[in-house]
Each structure stands twice: as C-alpha cells, then as structure tokens.
Scaffold this motif. Sequence first.
Motif, short mmCIF file in Angstrom:
data_model
loop_
_atom_site.label_atom_id
_atom_site.label_comp_id
_atom_site.label_asym_id
_atom_site.label_seq_id
_atom_site.Cartn_x
_atom_site.Cartn_y
_atom_site.Cartn_z
N GLY A 1 0.78 -1.30 0.00
CA GLY A 1 -0.10 -0.01 -0.05
C GLY A 1 0.78 1.15 0.25
N ALA B 1 2.55 1.82 -3.45
CA ALA B 1 1.62 2.10 -4.42
C ALA B 1 1.50 3.73 -4.53
CB ALA B 1 0.22 1.35 -4.28
N GLN C 1 -2.53 8.68 2.27
CA GLN C 1 -3.00 8.13 1.02
C GLN C 1 -2.99 6.45 0.93
OE1 GLN C 1 -1.27 10.53 -2.59
NE2 GLN C 1 -0.29 11.54 -0.95
N ALA C 2 -2.00 6.07 1.60
CA ALA C 2 -1.84 4.48 1.46
C ALA C 2 -3.11 3.65 2.06
CB ALA C 2 -0.58 3.99 2.13
N LYS D 1 -6.26 3.97 1.69
CA LYS D 1 -7.38 3.68 0.92
C LYS D 1 -6.87 2.17 0.23
CE LYS D 1 -9.03 8.11 -0.44
NZ LYS D 1 -9.23 9.11 -1.43
N ASN D 2 -5.48 2.18 0.01
CA ASN D 2 -5.00 0.72 -0.38
C ASN D 2 -4.92 -0.44 0.53
OD1 ASN D 2 -4.60 2.08 -2.92
ND2 ASN D 2 -2.67 2.72 -2.41
N ILE D 3 -4.83 -0.02 1.80
CA ILE D 3 -4.39 -0.71 2.79
C ILE D 3 -5.72 -1.36 3.52
CG2 ILE D 3 -3.43 -1.06 5.30
CD1 ILE D 3 -1.27 0.87 4.08
N GLU E 1 -14.90 -0.52 -0.21
CA GLU E 1 -14.15 -0.41 -1.29
C GLU E 1 -14.75 0.55 -2.32
OE1 GLU E 1 -13.27 -4.19 -2.78
OE2 GLU E 1 -11.57 -4.52 -1.17
N SER F 1 -13.70 4.10 -3.62
CA SER F 1 -13.24 4.23 -4.87
C SER F 1 -14.01 5.66 -5.56
CB SER F 1 -13.62 3.16 -5.82
OG SER F 1 -12.94 2.07 -5.37
N ASP G 1 -12.53 9.14 -4.53
CA ASP G 1 -11.40 9.39 -5.39
C ASP G 1 -11.81 10.51 -6.09
OD1 ASP G 1 -10.26 7.75 -3.87
OD2 ASP G 1 -10.05 5.87 -5.33
#
Length: 226
Positions: A118, A121, A148-149, A151-153, A219, A223, A226
């Motif tokens: 994450g 990324a 920011q990470a 959102k991926n983690i 998720e 998304s 964003d």
Amino acid sequence: MINNIVKVWNGYWNLFLTGLEFTLLLSLITVLAGCVIGFFMSLMRMSKWKVGNVRPLSAIVGIFVEIVRGTPLLLQLYFFYFLLPDLLYFWEPSKFTCITIALCLNSAAYVSEIIRAGIQAVDKGQTEAARSLGLNSRQAMIHVVLPQAVKNILPALCNEFVTMIKETSLASTFFVGELMTQYKTISGALYLTIEPLIIVGVIYFVVTFGLSKCVLAMERRMSAGD
C-alpha cells in the motif's frame, strides 16, 4: 435431517454462539496485533539501512515472511504450542496464549506485505513534493504517504480479518474454545456428525459472507470518493 438440525440448534445454540463469540474475539485480537507488528515489520522491510551491501533489517523480515508464507498455518500452531512452554518455562504460557501468538505472527507476516504494498503504491512524487516543502522523511511518511496509502491498505486488512475468522478453525486442534471446538464438543455429546457440522458451516458462511459484502461496499465507497 432438518428436524435433527433444528433439535441440535435448539439444544446447543448457546454453545454455538459462545464459539462464534470466541472465534470473532480471537480473530480480532490476531488481526489487531498483526497490524501493529506488521506495520513495524513493513517499515523494517523498506529500511534502507545497510551494513556493507546488505540491508539486515529488510533481510530478517523478508526471511520471516517467506517462512510464514511457505509453511502451513497448522504447522506453525504446533511449533509454537510445543516450543513456547520450553522457551518460557518461567512463565508457563497457556495453550491459548501459544496459539494466539502463533496466529498473531502469522497475520503480521501477511499484514506487513499488505502495508508495504500500500505504501509503495503511493506515487514517489508525493514524497518528493513533501520533502521539497521542508518535511523530513518521517514527517512525509506520517502526513503525506500514509493517509494516501490507507485507501489501499484498509480493504485488504478487512479481508485479512475475514480470512482469519476461517483460519482460526485450525485452533480447534488444541481445543481453545472457538467455533470448531464447540462443534467437537456437541458432536461428541450427541454422537452426531453432519447436523452440528452443517450448523457451524452456516454460521461461518453467514458471518464471512456478510463481512465480505461490507468490505466490498467500503471499497466502492472509497473508490467513489477518489
């Protein structure tokens, strides 16, 4: 069979729910501890500190992660179940403690990779921009990269929790009290195998399916933001 299933549920619903509660608690403890340990492991894995041409912190964590990912969880549970009492003879840890530590370290290995992926990324330009504004590496990581990470983690961590709910069923080998342990207790008391197994399967499915749908909805919301 349906009548037997109903009778088993009516007679032992409290044990099934106790097992579910214990399973969720064990999974939550495992993932939370795994997140804390995994976060520091991910930082060690990305550490650029070198001794000669070797990055020792990165190498140590990398070896640990590969060992965990390359061996069955059941083997790891047995390893800690038999090893920890010998190493910590002055403490005499309970079997629940041994199993929990094994699960936490297993989760930490996977979480460290989730967090590392994450963070990596995030566009490196974000770090460079933060440094150009006068932030040091630690400040750039805390104030720019990590937000920011997340959102991926976060979705991946939630999926790890769902996975761990199923993985804790292996702890029933040591009779620590989770859902599959309760199944063995009920099955032994009633001399029935299929009926209580179906009930346990339905409980696992309902819980993991519901949580998976919640993760999917999260998720989609993230998304859309964003």
